[in-house]
Design a protein around this motif. Structure first.
Motif, short mmCIF file in Angstrom:
data_model
loop_
_atom_site.label_atom_id
_atom_site.label_comp_id
_atom_site.label_asym_id
_atom_site.label_seq_id
_atom_site.Cartn_x
_atom_site.Cartn_y
_atom_site.Cartn_z
N LEU A 19 0.16 43.22 23.14
CA LEU A 19 0.52 42.30 24.22
C LEU A 19 0.08 42.84 25.57
CD1 LEU A 19 4.28 41.58 23.42
CD2 LEU A 19 2.31 40.19 22.77
N GLU A 20 -0.18 41.92 26.47
CA GLU A 20 -0.30 42.27 27.88
C GLU A 20 1.05 41.94 28.50
OE1 GLU A 20 -2.71 41.00 31.92
OE2 GLU A 20 -3.58 40.54 29.97
N ILE A 21 1.67 42.95 29.10
CA ILE A 21 2.97 42.76 29.74
C ILE A 21 2.77 42.96 31.24
CG2 ILE A 21 5.38 43.48 29.85
CD1 ILE A 21 5.05 44.66 27.04
N LYS A 22 3.03 41.91 31.99
CA LYS A 22 2.84 41.94 33.44
C LYS A 22 3.55 43.12 34.08
CE LYS A 22 3.47 38.91 37.42
NZ LYS A 22 4.01 37.62 37.87
N ASN A 23 2.85 43.85 34.92
CA ASN A 23 3.36 45.02 35.65
C ASN A 23 3.74 46.19 34.75
OD1 ASN A 23 3.19 43.61 38.14
ND2 ASN A 23 5.15 42.65 37.72
N VAL A 47 8.11 35.32 33.83
CA VAL A 47 7.58 35.53 32.48
C VAL A 47 6.68 36.76 32.53
CG1 VAL A 47 6.14 34.58 30.65
CG2 VAL A 47 7.74 33.09 31.88
N LEU A 48 6.97 37.73 31.66
CA LEU A 48 6.21 38.98 31.64
C LEU A 48 5.18 39.03 30.52
CD1 LEU A 48 9.06 41.56 32.35
CD2 LEU A 48 7.47 40.51 33.98
N ALA A 49 5.46 38.35 29.39
CA ALA A 49 4.52 38.38 28.27
C ALA A 49 4.69 37.14 27.40
CB ALA A 49 4.73 39.63 27.43
N THR A 50 3.57 36.74 26.82
CA THR A 50 3.57 35.64 25.85
C THR A 50 2.79 36.07 24.61
OG1 THR A 50 1.57 34.62 26.76
CG2 THR A 50 3.69 33.83 27.62
N TYR A 51 3.08 35.40 23.51
CA TYR A 51 2.35 35.62 22.26
C TYR A 51 2.20 34.25 21.61
CZ TYR A 51 1.04 37.26 17.66
OH TYR A 51 0.36 37.47 16.48
N HIS A 52 0.98 33.83 21.39
CA HIS A 52 0.70 32.50 20.83
C HIS A 52 1.45 31.41 21.60
CE1 HIS A 52 -1.52 33.62 17.06
NE2 HIS A 52 -1.13 34.79 17.54
N CYS A 65 14.48 41.08 29.28
CA CYS A 65 14.64 40.76 27.86
C CYS A 65 13.28 40.75 27.17
CB CYS A 65 15.35 39.44 27.67
SG CYS A 65 14.42 38.01 28.23
N SER A 66 13.32 41.06 25.88
CA SER A 66 12.10 40.99 25.08
C SER A 66 12.45 40.50 23.67
CB SER A 66 11.40 42.34 25.00
OG SER A 66 12.16 43.26 24.26
N ALA A 67 11.51 39.82 23.05
CA ALA A 67 11.68 39.32 21.70
C ALA A 67 11.25 40.37 20.67
CB ALA A 67 10.87 38.04 21.50
N PHE A 68 10.69 41.45 21.14
CA PHE A 68 10.21 42.51 20.27
C PHE A 68 11.04 43.77 20.51
CE2 PHE A 68 7.74 42.08 24.12
CZ PHE A 68 7.75 43.34 24.66
N HIS A 69 10.77 44.81 19.74
CA HIS A 69 11.55 46.04 19.79
C HIS A 69 10.74 47.18 20.40
CE1 HIS A 69 15.00 44.75 17.31
NE2 HIS A 69 14.12 43.93 16.77
N PRO A 70 10.78 47.36 21.72
CA PRO A 70 10.01 48.44 22.33
C PRO A 70 10.52 49.83 21.94
CG PRO A 70 11.41 47.39 23.96
CD PRO A 70 11.50 46.56 22.71
N GLU A 71 11.76 49.93 21.52
CA GLU A 71 12.33 51.22 21.15
C GLU A 71 11.78 51.75 19.82
OE1 GLU A 71 14.91 48.32 18.93
OE2 GLU A 71 13.87 48.30 20.85
N LEU A 72 11.07 50.92 19.07
CA LEU A 72 10.54 51.35 17.77
C LEU A 72 9.13 51.93 17.86
CD1 LEU A 72 11.81 48.45 15.47
CD2 LEU A 72 12.83 50.71 15.88
#
Length: 88
Positions: A19-23, A47-52, A65-72
């Motif tokens: 992903l590209e995450i803004k900033n 909005v910081l990131a989109t996917y499809h 907030c994020s829909a993915f798990h950055p801690e993993l």
């Protein structure tokens, strides 16, 4: 903010995507597990990131907030972004 549960499928449809995450990063490897998506946001939400074409990361003031798990992952750039938010 309106969220859809399991927007990308259930546990067996878990996946990784760059992903590209803004900033934050142009190349963040995100891990999605039973991931939701953000269906709609209000005017104060960035909005910081989109996917499809689905929103997967956002910020409103001091909320992140994020829909993915950055801690993993071993990539700590999103966590560092959050720490900078808290400090400011």
């Amino acid at each position: 903010m309106k969220v859809e549960r399991n927007a990308f499928g259930r546990q067996r449809e878990s996946f990784e995507a760059e992903l590209e995450i803004k900033n934050v990063a142009e190349d963040f490897e995100a891990i999605f597990i039973r991931a939701p998506s953000i269906e709609s946001v209000g005017p104060d939400v960035e909005v910081l990131a989109t996917y499809h074409d689905k929103i997967v990361a956002a910020r409103q003031g001091h909320y992140l907030c994020s829909a993915f798990h950055p801690e993993l992952t071993d990539d700590h750039r999103l966590t560092e972004y959050f720490v900078k938010m808290v400090k400011s």
